[in-house]
Design a protein around this motif. Structure first.
Motif, PDB file in Angstrom:
ATOM      1  N   GLU A 137     -35.717  13.689 -73.503  1.00  9.61           N
ATOM      2  CA  GLU A 137     -35.913  14.227 -72.158  1.00  9.61           C
ATOM      3  C   GLU A 137     -36.347  13.127 -71.195  1.00  9.61           C
ATOM      4  N   ALA A 138     -37.295  12.298 -71.632  1.00  8.03           N
ATOM      5  CA  ALA A 138     -37.768  11.194 -70.779  1.00  8.03           C
ATOM      6  C   ALA A 138     -36.616  10.246 -70.460  1.00  8.03           C
ATOM      7  N   LEU A 139     -35.753  10.029 -71.430  1.00  6.09           N
ATOM      8  CA  LEU A 139     -34.599   9.148 -71.246  1.00  6.09           C
ATOM      9  C   LEU A 139     -33.615   9.732 -70.226  1.00  6.09           C
ATOM     10  N   LEU A 140     -33.345  11.035 -70.317  1.00  7.55           N
ATOM     11  CA  LEU A 140     -32.405  11.687 -69.395  1.00  7.55           C
ATOM     12  C   LEU A 140     -32.899  11.595 -67.947  1.00  7.55           C
ATOM     13  N   ILE A 141     -34.181  11.880 -67.764  1.00  9.86           N
ATOM     14  CA  ILE A 141     -34.739  11.857 -66.415  1.00  9.86           C
ATOM     15  C   ILE A 141     -34.728  10.436 -65.857  1.00  9.86           C
ATOM     16  N   ARG A 145     -33.040   9.075 -62.426  1.00 10.09           N
ATOM     17  CA  ARG A 145     -33.799   8.288 -61.460  1.00 10.09           C
ATOM     18  C   ARG A 145     -33.055   6.983 -61.125  1.00 10.09           C
ATOM     19  N   CYS A 146     -32.498   6.350 -62.140  1.00 11.20           N
ATOM     20  CA  CYS A 146     -31.798   5.076 -61.919  1.00 11.20           C
ATOM     21  C   CYS A 146     -30.559   5.265 -61.049  1.00 11.20           C
ATOM     22  N   MET A 147     -29.882   6.409 -61.175  1.00  9.86           N
ATOM     23  CA  MET A 147     -28.712   6.659 -60.335  1.00  9.86           C
ATOM     24  C   MET A 147     -29.112   6.764 -58.880  1.00  9.86           C
ATOM     25  N   LYS A 148     -30.312   7.269 -58.644  1.00  9.13           N
ATOM     26  CA  LYS A 148     -30.764   7.460 -57.277  1.00  9.13           C
ATOM     27  C   LYS A 148     -31.169   6.145 -56.642  1.00  9.13           C
ATOM     28  N   ALA A 156     -40.467  15.442 -60.278  1.00 12.48           N
ATOM     29  CA  ALA A 156     -41.189  14.218 -59.943  1.00 12.48           C
ATOM     30  C   ALA A 156     -40.236  13.129 -59.452  1.00 12.48           C
ATOM     31  N   VAL A 157     -38.969  13.205 -59.866  1.00 12.03           N
ATOM     32  CA  VAL A 157     -37.973  12.255 -59.364  1.00 12.03           C
ATOM     33  C   VAL A 157     -37.460  12.685 -57.986  1.00 12.03           C
ATOM     34  N   MET A 158     -37.196  13.983 -57.843  1.00  7.44           N
ATOM     35  CA  MET A 158     -36.532  14.479 -56.631  1.00  7.44           C
ATOM     36  C   MET A 158     -37.494  14.662 -55.456  1.00  7.44           C
ATOM     37  N   GLU A 159     -38.709  15.127 -55.753  1.00  7.63           N
ATOM     38  CA  GLU A 159     -39.598  15.551 -54.681  1.00  7.63           C
ATOM     39  C   GLU A 159     -39.953  14.430 -53.691  1.00  7.63           C
TER      40      GLU A 159
END
Lengths: 201, 201
Positions: free
Chosen positions: A67-71, A75-78, A131-134
């Motif tokens: 899960e941590a890896l997916l998020i 995040r890196c794409m953003k 936490a990535v999007m907000e």
């Protein structure tokens, strides 16, 4: 917390040299697997390791779980939040829309959409995704509120709706590309100006 | 062509009674599997049959292959194109945005996004998907062009960009729901009016 550290930042791994190259290969492998149409549920540490050409231990040294890896991949794409000039709210909006459009915009839409069922099932994953999007949503809301305060934007602007009107077309263009009939060229500026001007005669 | 006939319409199956109930169970099963996070590649006629509680033969009597079934499922989520009143372009846009927001908006975003890698791999599937989407895009373009002609909309309106500005926020609200901070209540009307008015003071 190492699990939410993006690939570009230093990690605390005493005695081990950090390998940015391995980080990148691993995150690329996650995105490639998901963009190929693998669901988040189907992606495994094993499949990522095989695709990236690294051992599973190399992945577990960097991320505590899948899960941590997916998020982290999302995040890196953003990419990083841009520094804003503050000359005008219009210019800041264009800078932010531009920053949100990575060269992986298509993968981003696919991966995010394919993550949604997982996010609903897994509250911890959902919390990490928020936490990535907000911070990005909040940055956009800040610009809009400032534009209202300075009188650049209308006083009765619906802030949440406007955020959706800036991010939705951007996501859809990333996903469908040419089929939308909208060129990538100057898209952020054209979107922001269309939103500001309005369609009414 | 039976493969692109939506579940609600008559199919030519001489000697066999059509079962709308089985159609619906099969299409529901496709959507459920994909909304659970199964990629289009992973969904199989076998898994759909098991989920729907029907035999594989029942599916093959109605759809020639998996791809035809997937596209039909996407079409059903979209529902029929609405009859437009033509009183004003604004009202027609609201009616079309409303019609595009089915009660399966969330599944629609996920399924469509998860179909994208398949669409890129499979030209025939892509053609079928375009055949579902294009009439809706064209209907929206028609309304916008008519609004420009009547002087309701500005003469220099960017038609393709405006279609994206109407459909992108709608798709994103369907996918992320409450996290966007935008209520479903009166969304089509609020979106269209925000687009018409513009954000500038």
């Amino acid at each position: 917390m190492t699990s939410t550290t993006s690939a570009g930042q230093e990690r605390k791994a005493p005695g081990r040299p950090r390998s940015a190259q391995a980080d990148e290969a691993i995150l690329d492998a996650v995105l490639a697997l998901m963009a190929e149409g693998q669901s988040a549920a189907a992606v495994s540490i094993e499949s990522v390791a095989a695709k990236a050409g690294v051992g599973k231990a190399t992945i577990y040294r960097r991320w505590p779980n899948k899960e941590a890896l997916l998020i982290d991949a999302v995040r890196c794409m953003k990419g990083p939040l841009p520094a804003l000039g503050g000359v005008s709210a219009r210019e800041d909006l264009i800078a932010l829309v531009t920053a949100n459009r990575s060269n992986r915009a298509r993968e981003y839409g696919i991966v995010t959409a394919c993550l949604l069922p997982e996010l609903q099932r897994d509250p911890e994953l959902n919390r990490m995704h928020q936490a990535v999007m907000e911070p990005r949503r909040e940055r956009m809301r800040e610009i809009l509120r400032r534009g209202v305060e300075t009188g650049e934007f209308r006083a009765d602007l619906d802030i949440h709706l406007t955020v959706l009107m800036l991010s939705g077309p951007s996501m859809m263009l990333g996903m469908f590309g040419d089929a939308t009939g909208v060129p990538e060229q100057d898209f952020p500026e054209k979107l922001v100006d269309a939103l500001l001007r309005g369609a009414s005669a």
